[in-house]
Design a protein around this motif. Structure first.
Motif, PDB file in Angstrom:
ATOM      1  N   ARG A 271      12.730  45.661 -45.353  1.00 42.44           N
ATOM      2  CA  ARG A 271      11.813  45.921 -46.477  1.00 42.44           C
ATOM      3  C   ARG A 271      11.636  44.690 -47.356  1.00 42.44           C
ATOM      4  O   ARG A 271      10.578  44.516 -47.970  1.00 42.44           O
ATOM      5  CB  ARG A 271      12.319  47.091 -47.323  1.00 42.44           C
ATOM      6  N   MET A 272      12.654  43.836 -47.445  1.00 36.03           N
ATOM      7  CA  MET A 272      12.570  42.694 -48.371  1.00 36.03           C
ATOM      8  C   MET A 272      12.026  41.426 -47.731  1.00 36.03           C
ATOM      9  O   MET A 272      11.635  40.499 -48.439  1.00 36.03           O
ATOM     10  CB  MET A 272      13.937  42.405 -48.992  1.00 36.03           C
ATOM     11  N   LEU A 273      11.959  41.356 -46.413  1.00 37.23           N
ATOM     12  CA  LEU A 273      11.515  40.127 -45.766  1.00 37.23           C
ATOM     13  C   LEU A 273      10.040  39.861 -46.036  1.00 37.23           C
ATOM     14  O   LEU A 273       9.197  40.745 -45.889  1.00 37.23           O
ATOM     15  CB  LEU A 273      11.760  40.203 -44.258  1.00 37.23           C
ATOM     16  N   ARG A 274       9.743  38.619 -46.397  1.00 34.56           N
ATOM     17  CA  ARG A 274       8.382  38.167 -46.651  1.00 34.56           C
ATOM     18  C   ARG A 274       8.429  36.655 -46.864  1.00 34.56           C
ATOM     19  O   ARG A 274       9.530  36.087 -47.023  1.00 34.56           O
ATOM     20  CB  ARG A 274       7.788  38.855 -47.878  1.00 34.56           C
ATOM     21  N   PRO A 275       7.303  35.982 -46.872  1.00 31.77           N
ATOM     22  CA  PRO A 275       7.325  34.539 -47.135  1.00 31.77           C
ATOM     23  C   PRO A 275       8.001  34.236 -48.469  1.00 31.77           C
ATOM     24  O   PRO A 275       7.798  34.938 -49.462  1.00 31.77           O
ATOM     25  CB  PRO A 275       5.842  34.158 -47.152  1.00 31.77           C
ATOM     26  N   GLY A 276       8.805  33.186 -48.488  1.00 34.89           N
ATOM     27  CA  GLY A 276       9.494  32.777 -49.707  1.00 34.89           C
ATOM     28  C   GLY A 276      10.927  33.233 -49.781  1.00 34.89           C
ATOM     29  O   GLY A 276      11.752  32.611 -50.456  1.00 34.89           O
ATOM     30  N   VAL A 277      11.274  34.339 -49.099  1.00 36.87           N
ATOM     31  CA  VAL A 277      12.659  34.779 -49.021  1.00 36.87           C
ATOM     32  C   VAL A 277      13.418  33.804 -48.126  1.00 36.87           C
ATOM     33  O   VAL A 277      12.894  33.344 -47.115  1.00 36.87           O
ATOM     34  CB  VAL A 277      12.744  36.209 -48.449  1.00 36.87           C
ATOM     35  N   THR A 278      14.638  33.465 -48.480  1.00 33.52           N
ATOM     36  CA  THR A 278      15.421  32.560 -47.641  1.00 33.52           C
ATOM     37  C   THR A 278      16.273  33.348 -46.658  1.00 33.52           C
ATOM     38  O   THR A 278      16.580  34.530 -46.873  1.00 33.52           O
ATOM     39  CB  THR A 278      16.346  31.667 -48.474  1.00 33.52           C
ATOM     40  N   GLY A 279      16.680  32.672 -45.588  1.00 34.53           N
ATOM     41  CA  GLY A 279      17.584  33.294 -44.634  1.00 34.53           C
ATOM     42  C   GLY A 279      18.895  33.689 -45.286  1.00 34.53           C
ATOM     43  O   GLY A 279      19.484  34.726 -44.951  1.00 34.53           O
ATOM     44  N   ALA A 280      19.361  32.875 -46.214  1.00 31.70           N
ATOM     45  CA  ALA A 280      20.614  33.177 -46.923  1.00 31.70           C
ATOM     46  C   ALA A 280      20.470  34.449 -47.756  1.00 31.70           C
ATOM     47  O   ALA A 280      21.389  35.291 -47.793  1.00 31.70           O
ATOM     48  CB  ALA A 280      21.010  31.999 -47.799  1.00 31.70           C
ATOM     49  N   PRO A 319      23.937  32.475 -44.119  1.00 29.26           N
ATOM     50  CA  PRO A 319      24.246  31.781 -45.373  1.00 29.26           C
ATOM     51  C   PRO A 319      23.885  30.303 -45.344  1.00 29.26           C
ATOM     52  O   PRO A 319      23.713  29.682 -46.392  1.00 29.26           O
ATOM     53  CB  PRO A 319      25.762  31.974 -45.519  1.00 29.26           C
ATOM     54  N   ARG A 320      23.756  29.725 -44.148  1.00 27.96           N
ATOM     55  CA  ARG A 320      23.464  28.291 -44.034  1.00 27.96           C
ATOM     56  C   ARG A 320      21.995  27.954 -44.263  1.00 27.96           C
ATOM     57  O   ARG A 320      21.657  26.794 -44.486  1.00 27.96           O
ATOM     58  CB  ARG A 320      23.876  27.784 -42.637  1.00 27.96           C
ATOM     59  N   ASN A 321      21.126  28.954 -44.190  1.00 30.77           N
ATOM     60  CA  ASN A 321      19.688  28.671 -44.276  1.00 30.77           C
ATOM     61  C   ASN A 321      19.150  28.995 -45.661  1.00 30.77           C
ATOM     62  O   ASN A 321      18.851  30.143 -45.975  1.00 30.77           O
ATOM     63  CB  ASN A 321      18.916  29.461 -43.218  1.00 30.77           C
ATOM     64  N   THR A 322      19.000  27.963 -46.468  1.00 27.22           N
ATOM     65  CA  THR A 322      18.463  28.133 -47.823  1.00 27.22           C
ATOM     66  C   THR A 322      16.973  27.798 -47.901  1.00 27.22           C
ATOM     67  O   THR A 322      16.406  27.731 -48.989  1.00 27.22           O
ATOM     68  CB  THR A 322      19.243  27.256 -48.815  1.00 27.22           C
ATOM     69  N   GLU A 323      16.343  27.579 -46.738  1.00 25.62           N
ATOM     70  CA  GLU A 323      14.909  27.291 -46.705  1.00 25.62           C
ATOM     71  C   GLU A 323      14.111  28.593 -46.744  1.00 25.62           C
ATOM     72  O   GLU A 323      14.491  29.586 -46.116  1.00 25.62           O
ATOM     73  CB  GLU A 323      14.554  26.511 -45.435  1.00 25.62           C
ATOM     74  N   PRO A 324      12.974  28.623 -47.432  1.00 26.99           N
ATOM     75  CA  PRO A 324      12.171  29.847 -47.475  1.00 26.99           C
ATOM     76  C   PRO A 324      11.518  30.139 -46.131  1.00 26.99           C
ATOM     77  O   PRO A 324      11.062  29.227 -45.432  1.00 26.99           O
ATOM     78  CB  PRO A 324      11.118  29.547 -48.540  1.00 26.99           C
ATOM     79  N   LEU A 325      11.493  31.392 -45.764  1.00 26.67           N
ATOM     80  CA  LEU A 325      10.774  31.826 -44.568  1.00 26.67           C
ATOM     81  C   LEU A 325       9.276  31.710 -44.824  1.00 26.67           C
ATOM     82  O   LEU A 325       8.824  31.738 -45.964  1.00 26.67           O
ATOM     83  CB  LEU A 325      11.141  33.264 -44.229  1.00 26.67           C
ATOM     84  N   CYS A 326       8.511  31.605 -43.726  1.00 24.46           N
ATOM     85  CA  CYS A 326       7.053  31.529 -43.873  1.00 24.46           C
ATOM     86  C   CYS A 326       6.392  32.429 -42.844  1.00 24.46           C
ATOM     87  O   CYS A 326       7.011  32.843 -41.848  1.00 24.46           O
ATOM     88  CB  CYS A 326       6.566  30.089 -43.728  1.00 24.46           C
ATOM     89  N   ALA A 327       5.133  32.743 -43.094  1.00 19.41           N
ATOM     90  CA  ALA A 327       4.376  33.584 -42.173  1.00 19.41           C
ATOM     91  C   ALA A 327       4.360  32.936 -40.797  1.00 19.41           C
ATOM     92  O   ALA A 327       4.146  31.734 -40.658  1.00 19.41           O
ATOM     93  CB  ALA A 327       2.962  33.783 -42.693  1.00 19.41           C
ATOM     94  N   GLY A 328       4.591  33.746 -39.778  1.00 23.88           N
ATOM     95  CA  GLY A 328       4.649  33.246 -38.407  1.00 23.88           C
ATOM     96  C   GLY A 328       6.061  33.086 -37.877  1.00 23.88           C
ATOM     97  O   GLY A 328       6.256  32.951 -36.667  1.00 23.88           O
TER      98      GLY A 328
END
Length: 371
Positions: A271-280, A319-328
């Motif tokens: 429910r929370m996943l979307r662009p801008g959310v980080t893997g961490a 926890p190692r991925n502090t980069e924001p997710l993006c569409a695709g």
């Protein structure tokens, strides 16, 4: 072919790269987008510049590669031999000898084997060429954003995987071994149209389920066992990945509690996943849900990973991925609880980050299946 190559060239220009070569087989597959050319042998090099795209291979692949390249932007050189020598001779012929000449700069991937790198280093020196410039994850980062064709391939792979789950739960019975279930599951995926397996399937029952990468063996399925089924098909060159946990004949009270905690964590993250959310952030949410249910620290692995040509790609939900997710981005969501000597439970879907959320490819039920 054009889409991936154009993206590659645009990023090369941004980074000031005149020429790039890679030998990672999955990246070669992605760059060329050739169908039914490559097997598992790492016998190929993809060379890209602003005005050239060449696959260097050998005679075993010449016919299939030339047919795949016909009419497209790629040319094929099937002269064989060491890639290092081919690269050095090509750059020398192209006239890029001066170390301060941008046309002589060659970027390479840091996943190249040390032996291959040493050969390339030696060949460039012998031709008076500038050293190659190492890059890290350059193509992998491009591969992390999927296009429509890639997404459709993974949806097709997942449709096979969902259907195979429906088959295997009608097949499984108390008294069968994990290995028997694994063989039936993998044969079902092939029979349903899979080109191959995304990975070797996991069937882990009872206490074996507490090992996330348990290898199926002779353990017999017993009444009350939780059984972790982690499997995936390959279709159109792309993978699927799902896990479902079922119970044999009945579910113990602890199994029910564990399953509900894992399901709640899975659905909260989706429910929370979307662009801008980080893997961490995604991983931390799953951990909080599990801790609230009394299973803090019982997952022990990252929440998820990218999927594509390879079963493990970028980005990771960890926890190692502090980069924001993006569409695709295509990722798995696979929280788990592992109680040593007792049971294990994991619930895994995968899907794509959309402009406003997360589209799940997996269609199999989230209800606890009791066989």
């Amino acid at each position: 072919m054009e889409s991936h190559l154009n993206r590659m060239r645009a990023c090369m220009r941004e980074e000031g790269m005149a020429r790039f070569c890679c030998t990672d087989l999955s990246s070669v597959k992605w760059l060329t987008a050739f169908d039914k050319v490559f097997d598992d042998e790492p016998a190929h090099l993809a060379f890209v510049s602003d005005d050239e795209a060449v696959l260097h291979t050998d005679s075993r692949y010449a016919d299939a590669a030339c047919r795949a390249a016909c009419g497209g932007p790629w040319s094929v050189d099937a002269s064989g031999g060491f890639h290092a020598r081919w690269i050095a001779e090509k750059l020398s012929r192209d006239g890029g000898k001066a170390p301060d000449d941008i046309s002589s700069v060659l970027a390479i991937e840091d996943s190249m084997s040390l032996a291959a790198f040493r050969r390339l280093e030696k060949s460039l020196v012998e031709k008076g060429l500038a050293p190659a410039v190492e890059t890290s994850d350059f193509v992998l980062k491009l591969r992390a954003v999927k296009d429509d064709a890639e997404i459709e391939a993974m949806k097709a792979a997942q449709a096979i995987t969902d259907e195979a789950f429906g088959h295997i739960v009608s097949f499984m019975r108390v008294g069968m071994t994990e290995r028997e279930v694994q063989l039936e599951l993998e044969e079902a995926m092939r029979h349903l149209g899979a080109e191959g397996l995304a990975f070797s399937s996991i069937v882990a029952s009872g206490a074996n389920g507490a090992a996330p990468h348990s290898i199926p063996g002779g353990k017999v399925l017993e009444p009350g066992d939780m059984v972790v089924l982690d499997f995936g098909a390959r279709k159109g060159g792309y993978c699927s990945d799902m896990t479902r946990t079922v119970c044999m004949e009945y579910a113990t009270e602890e199994a029910k509690r564990v399953y509900e905690a894992v399901r709640t964590a899975n659905e909260a993250v989706e429910r929370m996943l979307r662009p801008g959310v980080t893997g961490a952030e995604a991983h931390e949410l799953a951990e909080r849900v599990l801790e609230h249910a009394g299973y803090g620290g019982k997952m022990g692995h990252g929440l998820g990973h990218g999927v594509g040509i390879d079963i493990h790609e970028q980005p990771n939900l960890s926890p190692r991925n502090t980069e924001p997710l993006c569409a695709g981005n295509v990722v798995t969501v696979e929280p788990g609880v592992y109680l040593g000597g007792i049971l294990g439970c994991r619930l895994e879907d995968f899907g794509v980050i959309t402009p406003d959320g997360f589209e799940v490819f997996t269609q199999s039920t989230h209800e606890l299946v009791i066989i």
